[in-house]
Design an enzyme around this catalytic site. Structure first.
Site, mmCIF file in Angstrom:
data_model
loop_
_atom_site.group_PDB
_atom_site.id
_atom_site.type_symbol
_atom_site.label_atom_id
_atom_site.label_comp_id
_atom_site.label_asym_id
_atom_site.label_seq_id
_atom_site.Cartn_x
_atom_site.Cartn_y
_atom_site.Cartn_z
ATOM 1 N N LYS A 100 0.844 -1.199 0.000
ATOM 2 C CA LYS A 100 0.000 0.000 0.000
ATOM 3 C C LYS A 100 0.879 1.249 0.000
ATOM 4 C CE LYS A 100 -3.955 1.979 2.557
ATOM 5 N NZ LYS A 100 -4.849 1.787 3.726
ATOM 6 N N SER A 118 -10.073 -0.479 7.036
ATOM 7 C CA SER A 118 -9.504 -0.275 5.699
ATOM 8 C C SER A 118 -8.829 -1.483 5.070
ATOM 9 C CB SER A 118 -8.515 0.891 5.716
ATOM 10 O OG SER A 118 -9.229 2.117 5.694
ATOM 11 N N SER A 142 -9.797 1.968 2.771
ATOM 12 C CA SER A 142 -8.873 2.709 1.938
ATOM 13 C C SER A 142 -7.859 1.841 1.219
ATOM 14 C CB SER A 142 -8.131 3.744 2.787
ATOM 15 O OG SER A 142 -7.314 3.085 3.749
#
Ligand SMILES: [Mg+2]
Ligand SMILES: [Zn+2]
Lengths: 502, 497, 99
Positions: free
Chosen positions: B80, B179, B155
């Site tokens: 990420k 997330s 997210s």
């Protein structure tokens, strides 16, 4: 920033305190002399090249996290104990949020309503009187970076085109020590303020937790001051004077602010709540940053750090490491040295206490050590405009010079020449004596020849002595000393003259 | 040998071990897949073929030389883009960090490198991890491989899309309010938020420090466990990292036995407000657990209903402080306003206005408000008290049961743009995932099939007490076998069966 | 507590947060924030006075590091991301405020 239309005249301090009483508060920041910063492993050396002692943590890079320096916590606890504070059973760090380019995270990791040490006091001796200063709190926090303002005429912020930032100092551990309000007889306030800061300096040095050098910023004092009319209980608006960089300046800042506040109040104006900057050159202060409701630091507990809960065992262990309190130590030294109150006050006032201690430790008598440091050396330091500890002569060397006198190898005059050589970097007293050939001559062979020559050159004087006028010997001694360039043992010369003319 | 991109991480590891595949082959296959499909998924913000292949070649060489390597050595992973990587930009999905290359690796990245996992690239996310749809990425939205008109969740939407869309067998996500678990549920993969403090946060760009955790995302429970084991463990650089043994998650993922296990169904997380197709799959899952020998009871956690309110105070407060450092002075975007020479203060304000997106600004302003003098006690202070209540509810529940279960999300993936104009509606999507973050307990989401009403993946969440992460993997592995959820045939092509 | 928050409040918060919001943004946030605050204000009823606040999700304390120097960044690494630098320092626009 000032909204005042005109600047009222200062009221002389002595006149001001006829009508107003100052209310003082002192905030002192002490930079700890740990090897590393408060929250990262960066070195803390003073004077390093810019941005050579930085890492992701103290630069506030994205993703970096703080880890508390154990030594800083230990120092904070020892300082707290030395200030007679309670040590928190449990406390936290907090974030103080405000934007400033010298602060990499735009929050300062500090402590807020949970300081590590609180409710302490110190007792000060000022001109023979004891004053108790209450310490509200001592807490841990981190220093900011340093900015260099470029392009302004004065090198100050105003008018600068831009600023250059060095973050070597960002994150160095600080202990902030905050007093409760100090109310002492008005005429004593400047001296008490100075004595308090001096006391903290001595304490930090004795604890070995900080260099505590005001000139290098490792001890920084903010002077908060307000006035209240005599007999009134209403506190006035206070100013916070920053950048006070010497003990003398602490005293001057108090005097100046008393004069300034009185002037403003007398003119029917009101004091602005603001920070003030102190100016070393003329002892004045000028407006800094106004304080207002906009100062909203939005403190909250630092989520990236675990709480600190020093065990009582640890606290007691640290209490055992505390040095003798400075005031008690001073009393002990005074009695050991046989100094009068005045001797002691002069020694402390001259900043010579530690130097005398070290000189005595190196073998000199206390009286001799004091004679050197408060006499010849104080004169030279004064001439050179430096501190006694910056003269370039060590207590060991001073003790060495005194030893030469005590052994009769040099007289007072030669001793001063030895010291000159030491100060000029010519080596130890012993080496200077050898190199400059300064030792007094007491060898009868060499002296005898000089005495014979003097007698031969002054037959009239010699006859007077033969006739019993012994006091005339002084003239012959003078002639011998001149011949020997001062390096003769005057006592032995006199004996030889009297022997030869008996 | 089937297409390497279809293999699970454990299968790739096995093939690398027996020599039927090389890491260079596997890594190249995934790079090729990314090149083929990522313009449709938008899962990656940066791809690093050279770096990934260099690691792969190194692993292959060491293996050929007879070295014993960590289990996942040679298995590619995606990271990420909130997690710092030396040599690759780290943008947090924000303009304010466009092009920023960190001078240091996050601890989790150091661990990936030490374990020999080639890093394929950096995955898309909602800006600074703020969002549940990946639409708040400053660069592009990521899309759901099951239906590219739909959001992949957020997210960690890029990581979820990459794993679900066969671009990477494994990915790292971060989970502050769900997330990892929510996009996992939306895309039909496994996602785990470890116990707070179980995985280091050092080098992970902070959103809300007291809530953030890094965790694994994968296509099987075992794969997630294998990655979890690489990531977890004490880190002296993170003061909130737990100095405790890592739970034996891999063993648990291989066990998968729920006989006699006490399972609590959280009464407050289901029913009204939950999409019928989601609720139906959840109910079936609970039934399967009971049939497999688990003891299922209903458990009440009354404070969970205040979880969202507490979260949307604690999180923005910490955000407002954590994001203060993005000020255009030391790194990142600098915008100088027109007109007379600007002050540092003006440049900061202009840069932050230009560099932050709407959602980030909204949360900063909200957090600034919640912490400001006069409001602190009512907002931030009260929210921190609610955390205590939530933690007490968990503690009481775990007196009665070994794990808790709930649907991971109230709905399946929605269409891009569908909730963009209503931030509050978006916030309410996090109702089931937030309590675990507030209390610091671990949670796992795994796919349990498709909703009958939308035909999209449904996730079930398993929650366990702090440091009992292994229970998640045990239950997850059991459910994985019991449910046997359909897998994605290909992007926009529906289930393989 | 009422969660009335005006457009002016938003402007003040934006200045505290150093974000120069546009007029449009002020309008929009001024409209959105009250709704969000109405929702989150529920924490005030939920949390009674006797409940302790929880700042950290796991109860750990006394996490310290030995006072030992560790290598940090070189000046080049430190300044690599800087928008501007000069003389091995970060160059920033003029700083207003105290001098
Ligand atoms: Mg302070
Ligand atoms: Zn550092």
């Amino acid at each position: 920033m000032s909204t005042q239309t005109s600047t009222p005249a200062l009221v002389p301090f002595e006149r001001a305190i006829e009508r107003y009483d100052p209310v003082l508060g002192l905030e002192v920041h002490v930079e700890l002399s740990t090897a590393t910063k408060m929250f990262c492993g960066c070195a803390t050396a003073f004077g390093a090249e810019p941005n050579t002692q930085v890492c992701p943590v103290c630069l506030g890079l994205p993703g970096a996290l703080p880890v508390v320096n154990a030594k800083a916590v230990e120092s904070a606890i020892r300082i707290g104990l030395a200030l007679n504070c309670e040590i928190a059973e449990w406390c936290r760090f907090a974030r103080k949020n405000y934007f400033y380019p010298d602060m990499p995270k735009n929050f300062q990791t500090s402590q807020y309503d949970e300081p590590i040490a609180f409710d302490g006091y110190v007792d000060l001796d000022v001109e023979g009187e004891t004053f108790r200063i209450e310490v509200e709190r001592a807490h841990m926090e981190e220093d900011t970076g340093k900015s260099l303002h470029v392009g302004g005429a004065t090198g100050r912020i105003h008018g600068a085109d831009h600023s250059l930032l060095d973050y070597n100092r960002a994150g160095i551990p600080l202990i902030e020590i905050v007093t409760r309000t100090i109310e002492v007889p008005a005429e004593k306030a400047p001296a008490v303020a100075r004595a308090y800061v001096q006391h903290l300096r001595d304490l930090m040095v004795a604890l070995d937790v900080s260099d505590a050098r005001m000139d290098q910023g490792s001890l920084r004092a903010d002077v908060n001051l307000s006035l209240k009319p005599k007999g009134s209980a209403t506190l006035g608006t206070r100013s916070e004077t920053k950048n006070v960089n010497s003990f003398r300046s602490v005293e001057r800042a108090v005097r100046f602010e008393v004069s300034r506040h009185a002037g403003v109040l007398d003119a029917g104006q009101s004091i602005l709540q603001e920070t003030r900057n102190f100016h070393e050159a003329d002892g004045s202060t000028s407006p800094g940053r106004p304080k207002s409701d906009a100062d909203d630091y939005r403190y909250f507990p630092e989520p990236d750090l675990a709480p600190v809960s020093p065990s009582r065992e640890w606290v007691e262990e640290l209490r055992g490491t505390l040095p003798e309190p400075p005031a008690e130590r001073r009393k002990r030294l005074q009695s050991e040295w046989g100094f009068s109150d005045l001797d002691m006050r002069d020694t402390v006032g001259a900043g010579a206490l530690e130097l005398v201690v070290a000189t005595v430790a190196a073998g000199a008598t206390p009286a001799a050590a004091k004679k050197w440091w408060l006499g010849e050396l104080a004169r030279r330091a004064n001439e050179a405009g430096v501190g006694l500890d910056e003269l370039g002569v060590t207590p060991e060397q001073v003790a060495g010079v005194q030893a030469l006198i005590d052994e009769g190898r040099v007289n007072d005059k030669l001793a001063r020449q030895v010291l000159e050589g030491v100060l000029a970097g010519e080596g130890s007293p012993e080496e200077v004596v050898t190199a400059r050939g300064l030792e007094v001559v007491s060898d009868d062979g060499a002296l005898g020849a000089a005495v014979d020559a003097a007698i031969a050159a002054n037959p009239d004087v010699a006859q007077k002595i033969r006739d019993g006028k012994v006091q005339a010997a002084g003239a012959l001694i003078g002639a011998v000393m001149k011949e020997m360039r001062g390096q003769a043992d005057a006592g032995r010369v006199r004996e030889l003259i009297l022997e030869k003319l008996a | 040998m089937s297409d390497p991109v279809r293999l699970k991480a454990a299968e790739i590891a096995e093939a690398l071990g027996d020599g039927s595949l090389t890491s260079v082959d596997v890594t190249q296959a995934h790079l090729d897949r990314i090149a083929d499909v990522d313009d449709r998924l938008g899962a990656f913000l940066h791809v690093d073929p050279e770096g990934a292949l260099a690691t792969a070649a190194d692993v292959d060489a060491r293996r050929a030389a007879g070295e014993t390597l960590p289990t996942l050595a040679g298995v590619p992973v995606a990271v990420k883009d909130l997690i710092n990587t030396v040599g690759q930009p780290t943008t947090a999905g924000s303009r304010i960090l466009e092009g920023w290359v960190p001078p240091y690796d996050a601890t989790v990245v150091t661990r990936l490198r030490a374990a020999g996992l080639p890093i394929l690239g950096k995955t898309n996310l909602d800006e600074f991890a703020m969002g549940s749809s990946n639409e708040h990425s400053a660069y592009k939205p990521a899309r759901n491989p099951w239906d590219t008109e739909r959001i992949p969740g957020g997210s960690s939407g890029g990581s979820a899309a990459a794993v679900a869309g066969y671009e990477a067998p494994l990915a790292l996500g971060t989970d502050t309010g769900g997330s990892i678990r929510q996009p996992g549920a939306m895309t039909g993969i496994v996602g785990v938020k470890p116990t707070y403090g179980g995985v280091s946060r050092y080098g992970v760009i902070a959103m809300a420090s007291s809530l953030d955790q890094v965790g694994p995302m994968a296509r099987s429970v075992l794969d997630a466990a294998l990655l979890h084991e690489v990531l977890a463990g004490h880190d002296p650089r993170d003061s909130t990292s737990l100095d405790a043994p890592v739970p034996s998650v891999v063993d648990a993922a291989r066990r998968g036995d729920v006989t006699g296990l006490r399972v609590g169904v959280v009464k407050e997380l289901g029913g009204e407000g939950f999409q019928p197709g989601v609720q139906q799959r959840f109910d079936e899952t609970v039934e399967l657990l009971a049939q497999a020998g688990a003891e299922v009871v209903e458990v009440s956690c009354p404070s969970f209903e205040h979880g969202i309110a507490a979260y949307y105070l604690v999180m923005p407060s910490e955000v407002s402080s954590n994001l203060a450092r993005f000020d255009a002075m030391r790194y990142g975007l600098r915008v100088t306003p027109d007109g007379p020479p600007a002050s540092a203060e003006q440049v900061m304000a202009a840069s932050r206005d230009a560099g932050f997106g709407d959602e980030v600004k909204r949360r900063i302003i909200l957090g600034t408000y919640a912490l400001s003098s006069g409001y602190y006690d009512a907002y931030y202070g009260s929210a921190q008290k609610v955390r205590t209540l939530v933690a007490r509810d968990f503690a009481a529940a775990f007196e009665q049961v070994d794990v808790l279960v709930s649907p991971t999300t109230p709905t399946t993936a929605w269409r891009l743009g569908e909730k963009s104009d209503d931030p509050l509606a978006m916030y309410l999507e996090d109702v089931a995932t937030i309590p675990a973050n507030l209390a610091g307990v671990p949670g796992l989401s795994l796919p349990v099939g498709l909703a009958s009403d939308t035909g999209l993946p449904v996730g079930v969440q398993v929650l366990a007490p702090a440091l009992a992460d292994d229970r998640l993997y045990n239950v997850g592995a059991a459910l994985e076998r019991l449910v046997d959820a359909p897998v994605l045939a290909d992007i926009d092509a529906g289930a393989a069966r | 507590m009422s969660s009335a928050i005006s457009r002016e409040d938003v402007a003040h918060l934006a200045s505290l947060a150093r974000i120069s919001l546009s007029e449009d943004e002020l309008d929009r946030l001024g409209a959105e924030l009250p709704a969000i605050l109405d929702h989150v204000a529920a924490v005030q009823e939920a949390a009674s006075a006797d409940v302790p606040a929880m700042s950290h999700p796991v109860p750990i304390d006394n996490v310290f590091r030995d006072d030992v120097v560790r290598p940090g960044l070189t000046p080049d690494e430190a300044l690599a991301g800087a928008p501007a630098s000069e003389e091995q320092r970060f160059l920033v626009p003029q700083i207003l405020g105290e001098d």
